[in-house]
Design a protein around this motif. Structure first.
Motif, mmCIF file in Angstrom:
data_model
loop_
_atom_site.group_PDB
_atom_site.id
_atom_site.type_symbol
_atom_site.label_atom_id
_atom_site.label_comp_id
_atom_site.label_asym_id
_atom_site.label_seq_id
_atom_site.Cartn_x
_atom_site.Cartn_y
_atom_site.Cartn_z
ATOM 1 N N ARG A 138 0.829 -1.213 0.000
ATOM 2 C CA ARG A 138 0.000 0.000 0.000
ATOM 3 C C ARG A 138 0.862 1.261 0.000
ATOM 4 N NH1 ARG A 138 -5.585 -0.670 1.541
ATOM 5 N NH2 ARG A 138 -5.998 -2.839 2.063
ATOM 6 N N ALA A 139 1.932 1.250 0.797
ATOM 7 C CA ALA A 139 2.821 2.410 0.859
ATOM 8 C C ALA A 139 3.524 2.631 -0.484
ATOM 9 C CB ALA A 139 3.850 2.231 1.974
ATOM 10 N N ALA A 140 3.967 1.551 -1.127
ATOM 11 C CA ALA A 140 4.629 1.674 -2.432
ATOM 12 C C ALA A 140 3.649 2.211 -3.471
ATOM 13 C CB ALA A 140 5.193 0.322 -2.869
ATOM 14 N N GLY A 141 2.404 1.746 -3.429
ATOM 15 C CA GLY A 141 1.384 2.237 -4.354
ATOM 16 C C GLY A 141 1.074 3.708 -4.129
ATOM 17 N N LEU A 182 5.033 3.939 -18.242
ATOM 18 C CA LEU A 182 4.705 4.019 -16.810
ATOM 19 C C LEU A 182 4.562 2.657 -16.143
ATOM 20 C CD1 LEU A 182 2.063 6.889 -17.052
ATOM 21 C CD2 LEU A 182 4.496 7.085 -16.467
ATOM 22 N N GLU A 183 5.147 1.624 -16.713
ATOM 23 C CA GLU A 183 4.948 0.270 -16.189
ATOM 24 C C GLU A 183 5.368 0.128 -14.725
ATOM 25 O OE1 GLU A 183 6.163 -4.350 -17.195
ATOM 26 O OE2 GLU A 183 6.768 -2.772 -18.568
ATOM 27 N N GLU A 184 6.482 0.704 -14.353
ATOM 28 C CA GLU A 184 6.960 0.582 -12.969
ATOM 29 C C GLU A 184 5.959 1.185 -11.985
ATOM 30 O OE1 GLU A 184 10.538 2.283 -10.119
ATOM 31 O OE2 GLU A 184 10.836 2.282 -12.290
ATOM 32 N N TRP A 185 5.463 2.390 -12.285
ATOM 33 C CA TRP A 185 4.491 3.048 -11.411
ATOM 34 C C TRP A 185 3.163 2.298 -11.418
ATOM 35 C CZ3 TRP A 185 7.927 5.850 -14.386
ATOM 36 C CH2 TRP A 185 8.785 6.682 -13.686
ATOM 37 N N ALA A 186 2.719 1.901 -12.614
ATOM 38 C CA ALA A 186 1.452 1.167 -12.728
ATOM 39 C C ALA A 186 1.502 -0.120 -11.919
ATOM 40 C CB ALA A 186 1.139 0.872 -14.196
ATOM 41 N N SER A 187 2.617 -0.822 -11.993
ATOM 42 C CA SER A 187 2.768 -2.075 -11.257
ATOM 43 C C SER A 187 2.583 -1.868 -9.756
ATOM 44 C CB SER A 187 4.145 -2.672 -11.550
ATOM 45 O OG SER A 187 4.352 -3.833 -10.797
ATOM 46 N N PRO A 219 -2.749 -7.509 -4.834
ATOM 47 C CA PRO A 219 -1.421 -8.078 -4.649
ATOM 48 C C PRO A 219 -1.207 -9.324 -5.513
ATOM 49 C CG PRO A 219 -2.746 -8.331 -2.660
ATOM 50 C CD PRO A 219 -3.564 -7.567 -3.641
ATOM 51 N N GLY A 220 0.010 -9.430 -5.990
ATOM 52 C CA GLY A 220 0.389 -10.620 -6.744
ATOM 53 C C GLY A 220 0.228 -10.497 -8.244
ATOM 54 N N ILE A 221 -0.605 -9.571 -8.721
ATOM 55 C CA ILE A 221 -0.785 -9.470 -10.174
ATOM 56 C C ILE A 221 -0.536 -8.071 -10.711
ATOM 57 C CG2 ILE A 221 -2.367 -11.437 -10.288
ATOM 58 C CD1 ILE A 221 -4.660 -9.413 -10.646
ATOM 59 N N GLY A 222 -0.052 -7.171 -9.883
ATOM 60 C CA GLY A 222 0.192 -5.807 -10.327
ATOM 61 C C GLY A 222 1.152 -5.734 -11.497
ATOM 62 N N ARG A 234 2.101 -4.913 -17.241
ATOM 63 C CA ARG A 234 2.737 -5.357 -18.495
ATOM 64 C C ARG A 234 1.702 -5.493 -19.606
ATOM 65 N NH1 ARG A 234 7.642 -7.954 -19.277
ATOM 66 N NH2 ARG A 234 8.176 -6.305 -17.836
ATOM 67 N N VAL A 235 0.550 -6.059 -19.292
ATOM 68 C CA VAL A 235 -0.520 -6.183 -20.297
ATOM 69 C C VAL A 235 -0.975 -4.800 -20.758
ATOM 70 C CG1 VAL A 235 -2.918 -6.924 -20.644
ATOM 71 C CG2 VAL A 235 -1.282 -8.465 -19.532
#
Length: 147
Positions: free
Chosen positions: A54-57, A95-100, A108-111, A116-117
């Motif tokens: 949550r903090a990373a997001g 923006l893949e890194e931020w989106a993830s 969790p687990g599929i970000g 990537r998709v």
């Protein structure tokens, strides 16, 4: 429906009373405040996000917002939606890194997979974005069984 298209609590011409809008009439989703939880529903067996996720997001979203970008996730009983403002949708391929991190904070687990998709579908997202003034909402059913 009234002139202001407010259908909440009122039946429309088709008798719907649930406040839902028909395709093409949906208002742009309002972004949640930073830190507001829109991950209200996850399938049984799927773990809830950790405090670190949550903090990373939240940090990733704050970094995007500092650049006039925004992305947020809403989970539903049927799946999830990733909302992006217009500028974010135009730049989704970068923006893949931020989106993830933002997606992983809600799911969790599929970000990383979802990000990537979205990157791979960047041209389609940009095309959809060019059709309207409010950005893009990518919707997906729950595509993997829990566990």
């Amino acid at each position: 429906m009234g002139a202001d298209n407010d259908v909440t609590g009122a039946a429309d011409s088709n008798g719907r009373e649930d406040g839902a809008r028909w395709a093409g009439q949906e208002e742009a989703a309002k972004p949640p405040a930073l830190g507001e939880d829109r991950a209200a529903w996850l399938p049984e067996g799927m773990t809830t996000p950790s405090e670190d996720e949550r903090a990373a997001g939240a940090q990733a979203r704050a970094e995007l917002q500092a650049r006039s970008l925004d992305m947020w996730v809403e989970t539903k009983w049927w799946g999830f939606q990733v909302h992006m403002n217009k500028l974010t949708a135009d730049l989704i391929g970068d923006l893949e890194e931020w989106a993830s991190k933002i997606i992983g904070a809600a799911i969790p687990g599929i970000g990383q997979l979802v990000a990537r998709v979205m990157k791979l579908h960047g041209q389609a997202i940009k095309a959809a974005n060019s059709a309207g003034p409010d950005g893009v909402k990518c919707s997906s059913p729950w595509f993997a069984p829990p566990g």
